[in-house]
Design a protein around this motif. Structure first.
Motif, PDB file in Angstrom:
ATOM      1  N   LEU A 135      38.912  35.830  49.918  1.00  0.00           N
ATOM      2  CA  LEU A 135      39.436  35.146  51.009  1.00  0.00           C
ATOM      3  C   LEU A 135      39.141  33.855  50.766  1.00  0.00           C
ATOM      4  CD1 LEU A 135      37.998  37.555  53.840  1.00  0.00           C
ATOM      5  CD2 LEU A 135      40.529  37.240  53.229  1.00  0.00           C
ATOM      6  N   GLY A 136      39.806  33.002  51.396  1.00  0.00           N
ATOM      7  CA  GLY A 136      39.548  31.254  51.093  1.00  0.00           C
ATOM      8  C   GLY A 136      40.699  30.772  51.857  1.00  0.00           C
ATOM      9  N   PRO A 137      41.046  29.448  51.352  1.00  0.00           N
ATOM     10  CA  PRO A 137      41.936  28.565  52.021  1.00  0.00           C
ATOM     11  C   PRO A 137      43.393  29.037  51.653  1.00  0.00           C
ATOM     12  CG  PRO A 137      40.028  26.999  51.173  1.00  0.00           C
ATOM     13  CD  PRO A 137      39.819  28.394  50.729  1.00  0.00           C
ATOM     14  N   GLY A 138      44.096  29.317  52.591  1.00  0.00           N
ATOM     15  CA  GLY A 138      45.598  29.713  52.335  1.00  0.00           C
ATOM     16  C   GLY A 138      45.328  31.084  52.136  1.00  0.00           C
ATOM     17  N   ARG A 143      42.401  39.562  56.674  1.00  0.00           N
ATOM     18  CA  ARG A 143      41.146  39.798  57.509  1.00  0.00           C
ATOM     19  C   ARG A 143      41.829  40.612  58.949  1.00  0.00           C
ATOM     20  NH1 ARG A 143      36.579  36.493  57.446  1.00  0.00           N
ATOM     21  NH2 ARG A 143      36.930  34.761  56.241  1.00  0.00           N
ATOM     22  N   LEU A 144      43.322  40.189  59.001  1.00  0.00           N
ATOM     23  CA  LEU A 144      43.960  41.321  60.053  1.00  0.00           C
ATOM     24  C   LEU A 144      43.836  42.803  59.683  1.00  0.00           C
ATOM     25  CD1 LEU A 144      47.120  39.099  60.323  1.00  0.00           C
ATOM     26  CD2 LEU A 144      45.276  39.178  61.793  1.00  0.00           C
ATOM     27  N   LEU A 167      37.159  43.209  51.236  1.00  0.00           N
ATOM     28  CA  LEU A 167      37.464  41.842  51.265  1.00  0.00           C
ATOM     29  C   LEU A 167      36.063  40.982  50.803  1.00  0.00           C
ATOM     30  CD1 LEU A 167      39.754  41.674  54.452  1.00  0.00           C
ATOM     31  CD2 LEU A 167      40.265  42.040  52.140  1.00  0.00           C
ATOM     32  N   ILE A 168      36.054  39.754  50.175  1.00  0.00           N
ATOM     33  CA  ILE A 168      34.836  39.250  49.927  1.00  0.00           C
ATOM     34  C   ILE A 168      35.396  37.553  50.091  1.00  0.00           C
ATOM     35  CG2 ILE A 168      33.709  40.856  48.208  1.00  0.00           C
ATOM     36  CD1 ILE A 168      34.799  39.052  46.077  1.00  0.00           C
ATOM     37  N   THR A 169      34.530  36.669  50.114  1.00  0.00           N
ATOM     38  CA  THR A 169      34.688  35.490  50.404  1.00  0.00           C
ATOM     39  C   THR A 169      34.743  34.753  49.081  1.00  0.00           C
ATOM     40  OG1 THR A 169      32.461  34.776  50.720  1.00  0.00           O
ATOM     41  CG2 THR A 169      33.617  35.548  52.936  1.00  0.00           C
ATOM     42  N   ARG A 170      35.124  33.338  49.015  1.00  0.00           N
ATOM     43  CA  ARG A 170      35.082  32.661  47.914  1.00  0.00           C
ATOM     44  C   ARG A 170      33.609  32.344  47.603  1.00  0.00           C
ATOM     45  NH1 ARG A 170      38.467  26.962  47.754  1.00  0.00           N
ATOM     46  NH2 ARG A 170      36.731  26.345  49.596  1.00  0.00           N
ATOM     47  N   VAL A 193      32.961  45.216  43.973  1.00  0.00           N
ATOM     48  CA  VAL A 193      32.905  44.428  45.302  1.00  0.00           C
ATOM     49  C   VAL A 193      31.519  44.638  46.328  1.00  0.00           C
ATOM     50  CG1 VAL A 193      33.867  44.725  47.810  1.00  0.00           C
ATOM     51  CG2 VAL A 193      35.222  44.710  45.667  1.00  0.00           C
ATOM     52  N   PRO A 194      30.992  45.963  46.171  1.00  0.00           N
ATOM     53  CA  PRO A 194      29.687  45.749  46.943  1.00  0.00           C
ATOM     54  C   PRO A 194      28.587  44.867  46.193  1.00  0.00           C
ATOM     55  CG  PRO A 194      30.451  48.052  46.476  1.00  0.00           C
ATOM     56  CD  PRO A 194      31.342  46.968  45.774  1.00  0.00           C
ATOM     57  N   GLN A 195      28.508  44.933  44.906  1.00  0.00           N
ATOM     58  CA  GLN A 195      27.402  43.859  44.124  1.00  0.00           C
ATOM     59  C   GLN A 195      27.882  42.679  44.551  1.00  0.00           C
ATOM     60  OE1 GLN A 195      29.197  46.604  42.698  1.00  0.00           O
ATOM     61  NE2 GLN A 195      27.434  48.105  42.803  1.00  0.00           N
ATOM     62  N   ILE A 196      28.816  42.060  44.312  1.00  0.00           N
ATOM     63  CA  ILE A 196      29.550  40.827  44.733  1.00  0.00           C
ATOM     64  C   ILE A 196      29.046  40.333  46.124  1.00  0.00           C
ATOM     65  CG2 ILE A 196      31.352  39.213  45.147  1.00  0.00           C
ATOM     66  CD1 ILE A 196      32.909  40.779  42.773  1.00  0.00           C
TER      67      ILE A 196
END
Length: 204
Positions: A135-138, A143-144, A167-170, A193-196
């Motif tokens: 997830l990030g700008p644009g 998230r939906l 989902l992970i963030t930038r 993903v869980p570790q990130i």
């Protein structure tokens, strides 16, 4: 404390926004000769090249750009004796059931296999970072899907894949990249993903 270089195409240099301390290397990620010399003396090579806005219709581009650039980067790192190769890959599904983006996942899996072969030959160590969607700008629309993620996680047969497609963030992704650089693998390290997410929490 790190000396950082960024590979940028000549056509993109004018619009590049990089920290002042980051050195620019002008070259082509698909042409080893254009940037090989810049990798001399480096301890880590971070491979993040990819097709923008990936979609199933870009299957050939994933091979022509994502996979090819990874193999070119690997060749450069091997030639210049770079000790650690960090590869921004994607979630891999052990059961073989890829729910979407098959060509994208396949191109990254092939790159991982080639990198792993170099590791087995003793040429380097490697870290594979395996996000699904950052997830990030644009790039906020997934998230939906969070309610659907929650429902799917209740089904035991789907739970592992749901975790690996989280989902992970930038910010999480940046923290994981920094963590990978500062903690080189002893052979091959896989960060899913869980570790990130956990690395992002620790950084924050």
């Amino acid at each position: 404390g790190h000396r950082v270089q960024a590979l940028i195409r000549d056509a993109s240099r004018a619009r590049a926004t990089l920290p002042a301390a980051c050195e620019i290397v002008t070259g082509n990620a698909l042409d080893a000769v254009s940037f090989s010399a810049a990798a001399a003396g480096c301890d880590t090579f971070v491979q993040m090249v990819g097709v923008p806005h990936p979609s199933p219709r870009k299957a050939q581009a994933f091979r022509d750009i994502d996979l090819k650039s990874a193999l070119v980067g690997l060749a450069v790192a091997s030639e210049q004796r770079v000790a650690h190769f960090v590869y921004l890959s994607v979630t891999q599904f052990p059961d073989g059931r890829v729910p979407a983006m098959r060509a994208y996942v396949a191109s990254r899996a092939e790159a991982e296999a080639r990198i792993a072969s170099c590791v087995r030959q003793g040429k380097m160590t490697a870290t594979f970072l395996r996000p699904w969607y950052v997830l990030g700008p644009g790039h906020q629309w997934p998230r939906l899907l969070k309610p659907l993620y929650g429902l799917a996680a209740l089904v035991p047969a789907l739970r592992t894949n749901v975790e690996n497609m989280g989902l992970i963030t930038r910010e999480d992704m940046v923290a994981a990249l920094v963590g990978a650089v500062e903690n080189p693998a002893k052979a091959i390290s896989v960060i899913g993903v869980p570790q990130i997410r956990e690395m992002g929490k620790r950084q924050h």
